[in-house]
Motif scaffolding. Structure first.
Motif, PDB file in Angstrom:
ATOM      1  N   UNK A   1       7.787 -67.996  38.545  1.00  0.00           N
ATOM      2  CA  UNK A   1       8.754 -69.070  38.311  1.00  0.00           C
ATOM      3  C   UNK A   1       9.346 -68.952  36.917  1.00  0.00           C
ATOM      4  N   UNK A   2       8.482 -68.680  35.937  1.00  0.00           N
ATOM      5  CA  UNK A   2       8.971 -68.557  34.563  1.00  0.00           C
ATOM      6  C   UNK A   2       9.964 -67.402  34.445  1.00  0.00           C
ATOM      7  N   UNK A   3       9.633 -66.307  35.105  1.00  0.00           N
ATOM      8  CA  UNK A   3      10.516 -65.136  35.049  1.00  0.00           C
ATOM      9  C   UNK A   3      11.876 -65.482  35.666  1.00  0.00           C
ATOM     10  N   UNK A   4      11.827 -66.144  36.833  1.00  0.00           N
ATOM     11  CA  UNK A   4      13.064 -66.525  37.518  1.00  0.00           C
ATOM     12  C   UNK A   4      13.927 -67.392  36.605  1.00  0.00           C
ATOM     13  N   UNK A   5      13.293 -68.376  35.958  1.00  0.00           N
ATOM     14  CA  UNK A   5      14.059 -69.292  35.123  1.00  0.00           C
ATOM     15  C   UNK A   5      14.613 -68.587  33.884  1.00  0.00           C
ATOM     16  N   UNK A   6      13.842 -67.635  33.365  1.00  0.00           N
ATOM     17  CA  UNK A   6      14.333 -66.871  32.210  1.00  0.00           C
ATOM     18  C   UNK A   6      15.591 -66.085  32.600  1.00  0.00           C
ATOM     19  N   UNK A   7      15.493 -65.400  33.740  1.00  0.00           N
ATOM     20  CA  UNK A   7      16.635 -64.596  34.183  1.00  0.00           C
ATOM     21  C   UNK A   7      17.859 -65.486  34.415  1.00  0.00           C
ATOM     22  N   UNK A   8      17.635 -66.640  35.070  1.00  0.00           N
ATOM     23  CA  UNK A   8      18.758 -67.543  35.342  1.00  0.00           C
ATOM     24  C   UNK A   8      19.409 -67.983  34.041  1.00  0.00           C
ATOM     25  N   UNK A   9      18.579 -68.348  33.052  1.00  0.00           N
ATOM     26  CA  UNK A   9      19.152 -68.850  31.800  1.00  0.00           C
ATOM     27  C   UNK A   9      19.961 -67.766  31.098  1.00  0.00           C
ATOM     28  N   UNK A  10      19.475 -66.523  31.165  1.00  0.00           N
ATOM     29  CA  UNK A  10      20.214 -65.431  30.525  1.00  0.00           C
ATOM     30  C   UNK A  10      21.560 -65.235  31.212  1.00  0.00           C
ATOM     31  N   UNK A  11      21.523 -65.227  32.548  1.00  0.00           N
ATOM     32  CA  UNK A  11      22.784 -65.027  33.291  1.00  0.00           C
ATOM     33  C   UNK A  11      23.756 -66.162  32.994  1.00  0.00           C
ATOM     34  N   UNK A  12      23.235 -67.395  33.037  1.00  0.00           N
ATOM     35  CA  UNK A  12      24.109 -68.548  32.804  1.00  0.00           C
ATOM     36  C   UNK A  12      24.749 -68.466  31.425  1.00  0.00           C
ATOM     37  N   UNK A  13      23.979 -68.032  30.443  1.00  0.00           N
ATOM     38  CA  UNK A  13      24.540 -67.921  29.099  1.00  0.00           C
ATOM     39  C   UNK A  13      25.554 -66.792  28.998  1.00  0.00           C
ATOM     40  N   UNK A  14      25.273 -65.726  29.737  1.00  0.00           N
ATOM     41  CA  UNK A  14      26.169 -64.572  29.653  1.00  0.00           C
ATOM     42  C   UNK A  14      27.547 -64.898  30.219  1.00  0.00           C
ATOM     43  N   UNK A  15      27.591 -65.776  31.251  1.00  0.00           N
ATOM     44  CA  UNK A  15      28.890 -66.037  31.879  1.00  0.00           C
ATOM     45  C   UNK A  15      29.594 -67.243  31.269  1.00  0.00           C
ATOM     46  N   UNK A  16      28.999 -67.890  30.274  1.00  0.00           N
ATOM     47  CA  UNK A  16      29.569 -69.184  29.848  1.00  0.00           C
ATOM     48  C   UNK A  16      30.982 -69.066  29.289  1.00  0.00           C
ATOM     49  N   UNK A  17      31.315 -67.921  28.719  1.00  0.00           N
ATOM     50  CA  UNK A  17      32.672 -67.774  28.208  1.00  0.00           C
ATOM     51  C   UNK A  17      33.706 -67.867  29.323  1.00  0.00           C
ATOM     52  N   UNK A  18      33.307 -67.387  30.506  1.00  0.00           N
ATOM     53  CA  UNK A  18      34.222 -67.423  31.644  1.00  0.00           C
ATOM     54  C   UNK A  18      34.372 -68.805  32.236  1.00  0.00           C
ATOM     55  N   UNK A  19      33.524 -69.742  31.832  1.00  0.00           N
ATOM     56  CA  UNK A  19      33.555 -71.069  32.448  1.00  0.00           C
ATOM     57  C   UNK A  19      34.603 -71.972  31.810  1.00  0.00           C
ATOM     58  N   UNK A  20      35.220 -71.521  30.732  1.00  0.00           N
ATOM     59  CA  UNK A  20      36.276 -72.331  30.140  1.00  0.00           C
ATOM     60  C   UNK A  20      35.809 -73.074  28.906  1.00  0.00           C
ATOM     61  N   UNK A  21      36.737 -73.829  28.335  1.00  0.00           N
ATOM     62  CA  UNK A  21      36.498 -74.494  27.068  1.00  0.00           C
ATOM     63  C   UNK A  21      36.080 -75.941  27.308  1.00  0.00           C
ATOM     64  N   UNK A  22      34.852 -76.295  26.975  1.00  0.00           N
ATOM     65  CA  UNK A  22      34.395 -77.671  27.243  1.00  0.00           C
ATOM     66  C   UNK A  22      35.214 -78.725  26.508  1.00  0.00           C
TER      67      UNK A  22
ATOM     68  N   UNK B   1      29.125 -79.528  40.700  1.00  0.00           N
ATOM     69  CA  UNK B   1      30.521 -79.140  40.881  1.00  0.00           C
ATOM     70  C   UNK B   1      31.392 -79.739  39.773  1.00  0.00           C
ATOM     71  N   UNK B   2      31.126 -80.997  39.431  1.00  0.00           N
ATOM     72  CA  UNK B   2      31.907 -81.629  38.365  1.00  0.00           C
ATOM     73  C   UNK B   2      31.596 -80.990  37.022  1.00  0.00           C
ATOM     74  N   UNK B   3      30.333 -80.624  36.819  1.00  0.00           N
ATOM     75  CA  UNK B   3      29.962 -79.967  35.558  1.00  0.00           C
ATOM     76  C   UNK B   3      30.748 -78.664  35.406  1.00  0.00           C
ATOM     77  N   UNK B   4      30.963 -77.967  36.515  1.00  0.00           N
ATOM     78  CA  UNK B   4      31.722 -76.714  36.440  1.00  0.00           C
ATOM     79  C   UNK B   4      33.174 -76.994  36.077  1.00  0.00           C
ATOM     80  N   UNK B   5      33.787 -77.999  36.719  1.00  0.00           N
ATOM     81  CA  UNK B   5      35.186 -78.259  36.388  1.00  0.00           C
ATOM     82  C   UNK B   5      35.320 -78.757  34.953  1.00  0.00           C
ATOM     83  N   UNK B   6      34.246 -79.329  34.396  1.00  0.00           N
ATOM     84  CA  UNK B   6      34.324 -79.825  33.019  1.00  0.00           C
ATOM     85  C   UNK B   6      33.786 -78.817  32.020  1.00  0.00           C
ATOM     86  N   UNK B   7      33.366 -77.648  32.481  1.00  0.00           N
ATOM     87  CA  UNK B   7      32.727 -76.649  31.611  1.00  0.00           C
ATOM     88  C   UNK B   7      31.572 -77.262  30.832  1.00  0.00           C
TER      89      UNK B   7
END
Lengths: 349, 520
Positions: free
Chosen positions: A12-33, A302-308
């Motif tokens: 579980x810890x490994x899964x969450x670590x990987x998810x957090x890394x991926x989420x951080x890596x793509x954050x620039x593509x999510x737009x400007x909060x 879904x709303x969090x995504x539209x709001x970055x």
């Protein structure tokens, strides 16, 4: 058992670590909060000040290390939109989603098992054929279409005048195909019962339950046909096996063979699939909750995504990852209960 | 089937019915908007949702009437003392929700706080101070002659200075404005408005109750309780109205206008709005756009009326300028000029008969049908041999691209916060200047110092007739120069049940005055 749990927790810890890394890596593509936080006419200088305050100008690696440091202490950051800790926001939205998933799961369990078993025992009966036909249709209709049709039929209502209303039978047919509407089409209603913490439940009032009906049916509609077909296929296979024939030859009653010996073995693969599907169902809640304005995790995400709203997005992904790991662990445990010959850690007993 | 399902579901629906019946007697209004206010601090963000909240829980000094004239609210009367000073008389005996009484000191407190607010400070920049004459008289002073004092006064919703001053138990300053994080004002509210906030669950529901000591006893409003539910999905919002779940919805998506019109229990109100949608042509990226002939050819190639009729389903007013009707700068003589042959001829004159390729970007969830509009414009430009490489993006990503000026043509919609023409020029067509912030959203890099000077002159002209003439002249020059490609003004639409009389409280600013709403 202990070794198994330790193994799962580290997974579980490994899964969450990987998810957090991926989420951080793509954050620039999510737009400007900031676009959601300030008005259009706010100057670039003012924006820069806020960016600096939020730490958005730091390099991604610095941001990630800061996040990871806090995360190890159980703090996944503050949602930009809600101005509250992301985990608190998730805790507020989780009960609504859980009630939706529980409701849909109950519909699936109580319909798919009897229908699937019936269709396996009497494959030639017209009722079996009817259910199989319906399930083929059901599996191919997207969930949001189901939802919109349900709202039109049962919330708004449809008046049919296909038949001549002058004659008695025409009027009767028109009435037969018309619907009244009146079912709630959005939200959870006004009448919620506070249970504990952030859990306000709609399960204990008629108004709350009425609000659950259409969303649960929509959500269940996508999985129900799958389970009916799965149970039918498994059951038919089991009924062909040697030990069932032997039981028949021994003269055991049909009910005892079907429901004690055959059903138990049918359920093993069904439980495995079910565990995985519950996780997928959490994902399908995004569609269902959007159509019904159901204030749960899916709509929030879904709303969090539209709001970055990046902290909330990261936290949601990590929590859902955790839910997947936990449900699969539970499934493995239940597996052991249903069939004692299965060994969890894969070692020889 | 009707009977069968009725029997199955009837019990649940019936059980819920008595609640609805008793609520009707006290005139409860259930409304669904596409979003709820992000905070209770009305100075934290300048947005439609916050202004709606301001009108429900506070009162402005003056407010707009539907014909764009001013109606006195907390200010009873006003007069110009000299070029830079306007004197206001405050209504007496007005109580805040906290029980405190409204005085001129509250107005000063509010103005000072507005000048600190990141979102509002730009609007209040012309104001240099406030003179308090006595408890109910004050003067707003501007550093230069300013024609828009009253327009700006519609944004002054006096706050309860006693309530918002001092420190919380945790030692935080109560008057702080925090964009990110919890401030006292973001969770507590005391205004003079018709409603108090009784319950709020962000993103889920918000409840309001009529304020007992509301000063405006002449108001015909009879709604005792309002429940606001944000419903983001267009279809769900319309269904909620048609199924009787809510009494009042906004906005109404163009695709559902017919459906609501046909429904015998629903009431639809539409009016022409003030938000203009236009395309900017970036001269810095494309050499050809420096040639006025090319820009004119683009303007001639676009069929605004076609877009308004087909894509917007008649739910838009075709535009040939930025200022909508009713604004001082609105120039009656300017009309859409769709003429493909003329456009082709202009391209030939400019030496671009064979056309060229450009990139285009538009948002796909910000304005009504924005992505479809962009597709239509791209198709229309093919008639003058322009190949368009179109990309549409969600708004969260679009504005970053817009700030980077990432495409040759970019779509933008603009609503003037001051409800005045000068605002359009300042943000959309002024020569871009990072230091002064002028032309912040001028993604065309169009620069015409003469027009800028004309608008600057109008901005300090307090003779409104002269001022209108200047602004109309500015619109005409931009039109002749084809500084941008205007498309339309988005219409506004609201829908309610038949018994909710929304029409008298609606206005072109899109914040219904719910305090005056009558439910039959």
């Amino acid at each position: 058992m202990l070794a198994f749990l330790v193994q799962r927790i580290s997974q579980a810890l490994l899964v969450m670590f990987v998810i957090s890394v991926i989420a951080f890596a793509i954050q620039d593509g999510l737009g400007d909060p900031l676009q959601e936080m300030v008005g259009m006419s706010v100057s670039e200088e003012e924006r820069e000040v806020i960016r600096e305050e939020l730490g958005l100008n730091d390099p991604v690696l610095v941001q990630y290390l800061r996040f990871a440091g806090n995360a190890l202490q159980g703090d996944l950051g503050n949602s930009y939109f809600y101005s509250k800790p992301a985990l608190e926001v998730i805790a507020e939205h989780l009960p609504a989603t859980l009630e939706l998933v529980i409701g849909a799961s109950l519909i699936i369990v109580f319909l798919s098992v009897p229908i699937g078993v019936y269709a396996a025992i009497r494959p030639q009966a017209w009722l079996s054929k009817f259910f199989m036909g319906i399930s083929t249709v059901g599996i191919s209709i997207p969930v949001f279409l189901t939802a919109i049709v349900l709202i039109q039929l049962f919330s708004i209502g449809v008046t049919v005048n296909w038949f001549p209303s002058g004659s008695g039978w025409g009027q009767w047919l028109n009435d037969f195909f018309s619907t009244d509407g009146g079912m709630p089409s959005y939200g959870r209603g006004d009448d919620l019962v506070h249970l504990f913490g952030t859990w306000d439940s709609g399960l204990f009032t008629s108004d709350g339950l009425a609000h659950l009906v259409l969303p649960c049916v929509s959500l269940a509609s996508i999985m129900l046909p799958l389970f009916i077909r799965l149970i039918r296929a498994e059951m038919m296979e089991v009924l062909q096996s040697d030990y069932i024939r032997y039981a028949r030859a021994k003269g055991l009653s049909a009910d005892r063979i079907n429901f004690l010996h055959a059903l138990k073995n049918t359920m093993l693969p069904v439980i495995t699939v079910g565990g995985v599907q519950i996780g997928i169902m959490v994902a399908y809640t995004i569609l269902t909750e959007t159509v019904f304005q159901w204030p749960g995790l899916g709509l929030m995400f879904l709303e969090a995504i539209t709001r970055s709203d990046i902290p909330l997005i990261v936290a949601y992904l990590m929590v859902v990852g955790l839910i997947f790991v936990v449900t699969n662990t539970l499934v493995d445990l239940i597996y052991g209960l249903v069939n004692p010959t299965v060994k969890l850690t894969g070692k020889k007993a | 089937m009707k009977k069968l399902i009725g029997a199955l579901l009837g019990s649940m629906v019936l059980a819920a019915a008595p609640v609805a019946l008793s609520a009707e007697a006290t005139k409860e209004l259930k409304m669904a908007y596409d979003a709820d206010p992000v905070t209770l601090d009305i100075h934290e963000q300048l947005s439609g949702g916050i202004l709606q909240l301001s009108h429900m829980t506070f009162d402005p000094l003056v407010r707009w009437k539907s014909d764009l004239s001013f109606e006195p609210r907390l200010a009873e009367s006003w007069e110009r003392v000299d070029e830079n000073t306007m004197r206001f008389k405050l209504r007496e005996g007005v109580k805040f929700h906290s029980g405190n009484e409204l005085t001129a000191a509250d107005v000063k407190f509010t103005l000072d706080r507005l000048k600190r607010s990141q979102d509002f400070k730009a609007i209040f920049k012309p104001f240099s101070g406030i003179n308090i004459i006595d408890d109910y008289t004050f003067e707003l002073v501007t550093s230069e002659p300013y024609p828009l004092v009253l327009n700006t006064a519609t944004y002054i919703f006096p706050l309860d200075s006693e309530f918002y001053s001092g420190q919380t138990e945790g030692g935080k300053d109560k008057s702080a404005i925090l964009k990110h994080g919890n401030s006292f004002a973001s969770e507590n509210l005391s205004g003079t408005g018709p409603y108090t906030v009784t319950r709020r669950k962000q993103g889920v529901r918000m409840e309001f109750e009529r304020f007992e000591d509301y000063w405006d006893t002449d108001s015909p409003g009879n709604v005792g309780k309002i429940v606001l539910t944000p419903i983001k999905e267009n279809n769900t919002r319309v269904s909620a109205l048609l199924s009787g779940g809510v009494d009042f919805i906004a906005p109404v998506p163009p695709n559902d206008l017919e459906r609501i019109k046909r429904d015998k229990n629903a009431n639809l109100v539409t009016m022409s709005g003030t938000r203009v949608i236009l395309f900017q042509m970036n001269q810095e990226r494309v050499e050809a756009f420096k040639d006025p002939k090319v820009r004119q050819a683009f303007a001639y190639a676009i069929n605004q009326e076609g877009i308004a009729a087909k894509i917007m389903k008649g739910f838009a007013t075709p535009a040939a300028q930025m200022s909508p009707a009713g604004y001082q700068g609105h120039n009656e003589s300017l009309a859409p000029r769709f003429d493909v042959e003329k456009a082709q001829a202009l391209m030939k004159e400019a030496g671009y008969e064979d056309g060229f390729t450009i990139s285009m970007m538009a948002p796909n969830n910000r304005y009504v049908n924005d992505d479809k509009i962009a597709q239509a414009v791209a198709a229309m430009l093919s008639r003058i041999n322009i190949k368009v490489d179109l990309k549409t993006l969600p708004k969260a990503q679009y504005w970053t691209e817009f700030d980077n000026r990432a495409a040759d043509m970019m779509l933008i919609g603009w609503h003037a916060d001051t409800e005045d023409s000068a605002n359009f020029f300042e943000f959309l067509t002024f020569c871009p200047d990072a230091d002064s912030g002028a032309g912040q959203y001028n993604a065309g890099n169009y620069c015409n110092p003469e027009v800028d000077a004309l608008v600057d002159k109008a901005s300090v002209e307090t003779d409104l007739d002269k001022r209108a003439a200047m602004l109309q002249e500015a619109e005409k020059r931009l039109y002749d120069d084809a500084a941008f490609v205007p498309l339309h003004w988005q219409d506004l639409a609201w829908a309610s049940k038949k018994n909710v009389n929304i029409e008298p409280v609606l206005n072109v600013m899109n914040f219904p005055y719910l305090g005056d709403l009558v439910v039959e």
